[in-house]
Design an enzyme around this catalytic site. Sequence first.
Site, mmCIF file in Angstrom:
data_model
loop_
_atom_site.group_PDB
_atom_site.id
_atom_site.type_symbol
_atom_site.label_atom_id
_atom_site.label_comp_id
_atom_site.label_asym_id
_atom_site.label_seq_id
_atom_site.Cartn_x
_atom_site.Cartn_y
_atom_site.Cartn_z
ATOM 1 N N THR A 100 0.844 -1.184 0.000
ATOM 2 C CA THR A 100 0.000 0.000 0.000
ATOM 3 C C THR A 100 0.879 1.234 0.000
ATOM 4 O O THR A 100 1.921 1.267 0.646
ATOM 5 C CB THR A 100 -0.927 0.033 1.231
ATOM 6 O OG1 THR A 100 -0.139 0.121 2.426
ATOM 7 C CG2 THR A 100 -1.793 -1.220 1.289
ATOM 8 N N CYS A 101 0.463 2.239 -0.754
ATOM 9 C CA CYS A 101 1.146 3.531 -0.785
ATOM 10 C C CYS A 101 2.647 3.346 -1.070
ATOM 11 O O CYS A 101 3.026 2.665 -2.011
ATOM 12 C CB CYS A 101 0.901 4.262 0.538
ATOM 13 S SG CYS A 101 1.250 6.033 0.495
#
Length: 314
Positions: A100-101
Site C-alpha cells: 500500500t502507498c
Amino acid sequence: MQRIGFIVLTGFQMMSVAVLSVFEFANKEMGQAVYDLHLLSETGGSVRNSIGVSVATEPFDDTNFDTLIIGGSAVAGSLTPGVIDFLRHALGRSRRVAATCVGAFVLAEAGLLDGRRATTHWNRARELQARFPKVNVEEDRIFIVDGQVWTSAGMTAGIDLALAMIEQDLGADVARSVARKLVVYHRRAGGQSQFSALLELEPKSDRIQSALTYAKRNIDKPLAVGQLAEAAHLSPRQFSRAFRAETGQSPAKAIENLRVEAARLMMEQSRHPIDVIARQTGFADPDRMRRAFLRAFGQPPQAIRRNARAEVVA
C-alpha cells in the site's frame, strides 16, 4: 482459512493498517474466520508507528501466508536486509504479495516489481520510477494487479485493493456488503484516476465554488465565462480575476479539466461510444476530446478505456 500477514516497519503510518479492517469485516460478513490476520515484523515484539503508538507483532518465521501486504515508512533505516530477504522469497510462498502507498518502494527494493506494472502515491510515483527503472510505474491508478503482485496508491486506496481481494476470494456481493459496512464506495476500479479536478482547484470562496458546482452539473452544455460569472454573482471581469487568483487556473482550463475527468470516468465505467461521451461531457466532437486527453494524460481516450478493461480482466 486464508492467512493474511501485514508487515510493519518502524515509523509506519496507522492508516496503512486499515486494510486489515476490510478483512476483519469480511469475516463478520461470512459469519466465520475466513481470514486469519497477523501483524509481522522482522524480529517481532513492539513496533512504534509515526504517531508514537506501538503495536505487537509476530517475528518472521517459516509460516506460509496466503497474502502478504507491506506498508512503507519514512524513518531512515526502517527497511532492513532481513525484510528485503523475507520478501524476495515471498512470491514462492504466497499467492499474493501487495504493497500500500509507499510500500511499493519496499517491493521494488526486493526486486518484486521488476518488469511489472505498479503504482504508488502520486506524489512519490516519479521518484519510484527514477530509482527503479525496471518498474513500469503508472502514477495515475488507484491500484494495479500484475500477476501475484498488487500495489495501491495513497493509504486509503489500500481499502480499495483489499476490497478487490475479497471480491476475488468471496465474490462481488460479499465485497459490496463489506464496503457498505465500512461506509466506503464499492469500489473504485483499479484504473480510476487518483486525482479530482475539483479537489485540485480548491476554491477559497463560496462564489467560485458555486460556479464550479454549476459547471459540473451542466458539464454537457457550453459553459461561457458569462454563465459561470452569473452563477457566482459576479461580473465576467471580476469572476475571471477572482477565479484565477483562487485556483491558479483560467476558467476555460478548469472547465476542460472537469470535462476530461467526467469523460474519463465514462470511458472507464461505461460502454458508450466515444462520440456519445464527447457529446455528453461538453466536448462536442471526439477530436476535441482526444486533444484534451492527450494534454491531460498523454494518452488518447481509447488507451484509457483499454487500460480500464485490462484492470477488470486482471
